[in-house]
Design a protein around this motif. Sequence first.
Motif, PDB file in Angstrom:
ATOM      1  N   GLY A  84     -52.678 -67.239 -24.407  1.00 61.35           N
ATOM      2  CA  GLY A  84     -53.643 -67.997 -23.625  1.00 61.35           C
ATOM      3  C   GLY A  84     -53.112 -68.289 -22.233  1.00 61.35           C
ATOM      4  O   GLY A  84     -51.947 -68.037 -21.924  1.00 61.35           O
ATOM      5  N   SER A  85     -53.950 -68.848 -21.375  1.00 57.06           N
ATOM      6  CA  SER A  85     -53.555 -69.078 -19.987  1.00 57.06           C
ATOM      7  C   SER A  85     -52.437 -70.110 -19.897  1.00 57.06           C
ATOM      8  O   SER A  85     -52.314 -71.011 -20.732  1.00 57.06           O
ATOM      9  N   GLY A  86     -51.598 -69.951 -18.877  1.00 56.69           N
ATOM     10  CA  GLY A  86     -50.474 -70.852 -18.701  1.00 56.69           C
ATOM     11  C   GLY A  86     -49.963 -70.800 -17.278  1.00 56.69           C
ATOM     12  O   GLY A  86     -50.526 -70.123 -16.411  1.00 56.69           O
ATOM     13  N   THR A  87     -48.864 -71.515 -17.036  1.00 49.38           N
ATOM     14  CA  THR A  87     -48.300 -71.633 -15.700  1.00 49.38           C
ATOM     15  C   THR A  87     -46.809 -71.344 -15.735  1.00 49.38           C
ATOM     16  O   THR A  87     -46.100 -71.789 -16.649  1.00 49.38           O
ATOM     17  N   ALA A  98     -53.134 -65.724 -16.427  1.00 52.55           N
ATOM     18  CA  ALA A  98     -54.059 -65.437 -17.517  1.00 52.55           C
ATOM     19  C   ALA A  98     -53.417 -64.402 -18.432  1.00 52.55           C
ATOM     20  O   ALA A  98     -52.320 -63.904 -18.169  1.00 52.55           O
ATOM     21  N   ASN A  99     -54.116 -64.073 -19.507  1.00 49.13           N
ATOM     22  CA  ASN A  99     -53.609 -63.043 -20.419  1.00 49.13           C
ATOM     23  C   ASN A  99     -53.416 -61.733 -19.673  1.00 49.13           C
ATOM     24  O   ASN A  99     -54.285 -61.299 -18.913  1.00 49.13           O
ATOM     25  N   ARG A 100     -52.245 -61.109 -19.854  1.00 50.32           N
ATOM     26  CA  ARG A 100     -51.862 -59.839 -19.248  1.00 50.32           C
ATOM     27  C   ARG A 100     -51.586 -59.928 -17.736  1.00 50.32           C
ATOM     28  O   ARG A 100     -51.530 -58.912 -17.061  1.00 50.32           O
ATOM     29  N   ARG A 121     -54.458 -72.965 -27.657  1.00 47.63           N
ATOM     30  CA  ARG A 121     -54.434 -71.533 -27.329  1.00 47.63           C
ATOM     31  C   ARG A 121     -53.259 -71.301 -26.382  1.00 47.63           C
ATOM     32  O   ARG A 121     -53.446 -71.072 -25.180  1.00 47.63           O
ATOM     33  N   PRO A 122     -52.051 -71.405 -26.904  1.00 43.74           N
ATOM     34  CA  PRO A 122     -50.877 -71.437 -26.026  1.00 43.74           C
ATOM     35  C   PRO A 122     -50.599 -70.109 -25.340  1.00 43.74           C
ATOM     36  O   PRO A 122     -50.944 -69.030 -25.841  1.00 43.74           O
ATOM     37  N   ALA A 123     -49.965 -70.216 -24.175  1.00 43.61           N
ATOM     38  CA  ALA A 123     -49.428 -69.024 -23.524  1.00 43.61           C
ATOM     39  C   ALA A 123     -48.318 -68.466 -24.408  1.00 43.61           C
ATOM     40  O   ALA A 123     -47.681 -69.184 -25.186  1.00 43.61           O
ATOM     41  N   ARG A 124     -48.081 -67.181 -24.266  1.00 47.06           N
ATOM     42  CA  ARG A 124     -47.023 -66.495 -25.018  1.00 47.06           C
ATOM     43  C   ARG A 124     -46.260 -65.656 -23.988  1.00 47.06           C
ATOM     44  O   ARG A 124     -46.669 -64.552 -23.648  1.00 47.06           O
ATOM     45  N   PHE A 125     -45.196 -66.241 -23.469  1.00 47.47           N
ATOM     46  CA  PHE A 125     -44.487 -65.620 -22.360  1.00 47.47           C
ATOM     47  C   PHE A 125     -43.396 -64.688 -22.872  1.00 47.47           C
ATOM     48  O   PHE A 125     -42.532 -65.095 -23.656  1.00 47.47           O
ATOM     49  N   TYR A 126     -43.440 -63.432 -22.398  1.00 45.29           N
ATOM     50  CA  TYR A 126     -42.413 -62.441 -22.724  1.00 45.29           C
ATOM     51  C   TYR A 126     -41.651 -62.115 -21.454  1.00 45.29           C
ATOM     52  O   TYR A 126     -42.254 -61.846 -20.399  1.00 45.29           O
ATOM     53  N   MET A 127     -40.314 -62.091 -21.540  1.00 48.08           N
ATOM     54  CA  MET A 127     -39.463 -61.986 -20.358  1.00 48.08           C
ATOM     55  C   MET A 127     -38.492 -60.818 -20.445  1.00 48.08           C
ATOM     56  O   MET A 127     -37.913 -60.557 -21.495  1.00 48.08           O
ATOM     57  N   ASN A 128     -38.342 -60.106 -19.318  1.00 51.25           N
ATOM     58  CA  ASN A 128     -37.304 -59.096 -19.120  1.00 51.25           C
ATOM     59  C   ASN A 128     -36.514 -59.489 -17.881  1.00 51.25           C
ATOM     60  O   ASN A 128     -37.099 -59.697 -16.814  1.00 51.25           O
TER      61      ASN A 128
END
Length: 277
Positions: A84-87, A98-100, A121-128
């Motif tokens: 979901g959307s996040g900051t 937003a998503n993607r 509807r939490p954000a799901r942050f993936y990091m590299n």
Amino acid sequence: MMRTLYGASPADIAGMDTERLRAEFLVGGLFRPDEIEFVYTHVDRMIVGGAVPLAKPLMFGSGADVGTPFFFTAREMGIANLGGSGTVAVDGMRFALANRDVAYIGRGAREVVLESDDPQRPARFYMNSVPAGADIPHRLISRSEAKPLVLGEEARANRRTLRMYIHPEVAPSCLLLMGITDLAPGSVWNTVPPHLHERRMEAYCYFDLAAADQVVHLMGRPDNTRHLMVADGDVVLSPAWSIHMGAGTGPYAFVWGMTGENQAYTDVDPVAVRDLR
């Protein structure tokens, strides 16, 4: 938290059973509620991470685990939002994802704060994150700004749209490349034909899989292949010597992240499917 993986040579996999193969090349458990998880891999020193902020913001920035004053003293990062959307706030500079959408964080940042707009509807942050030797400004790259490439054929079940986000043609970085690939309805195969890129490693984060589905990820040398069964949110580390190709039992997408000697996306050595063993 920071876990460490040391990688393996192509000669090692001949003697690996399923448990050992998964321990060396598969990263799970990155997306835990109200936690930040990082894994440091000695495969080109990439760090992969995940965060799912719910009731509170999640912060990081210390360099204790990487041996520098701050996490970003000598690193850059891409953060993709798969939920979901996040900051993402970088030293007070706020980016709404937003998503993607993807945020790029350049060398020199002090503190990063991750938040969800709606805990239901939490954000799901993936990091590299990879080592960096240049100062590139932080920025947001929305899905609409990414460069799409439509690849494959419906008749071969490998039709897909690859979107470049952190890439010289879209948003520059020092050494990091990052993008998202979505498969067309009815297609299951990704990265066909398989290939090697001797000068870069790659990490795949598979997402948007149903709980009942998995991706069969093929890896190893072309004449000595192995497979990993991959679930939603799992990350596969692909060294430069390994092919990568997969097929899902249902719909899915994946984030690809790369680093190495160059940022030439087409610097690859294709491998014919008929030559795989």
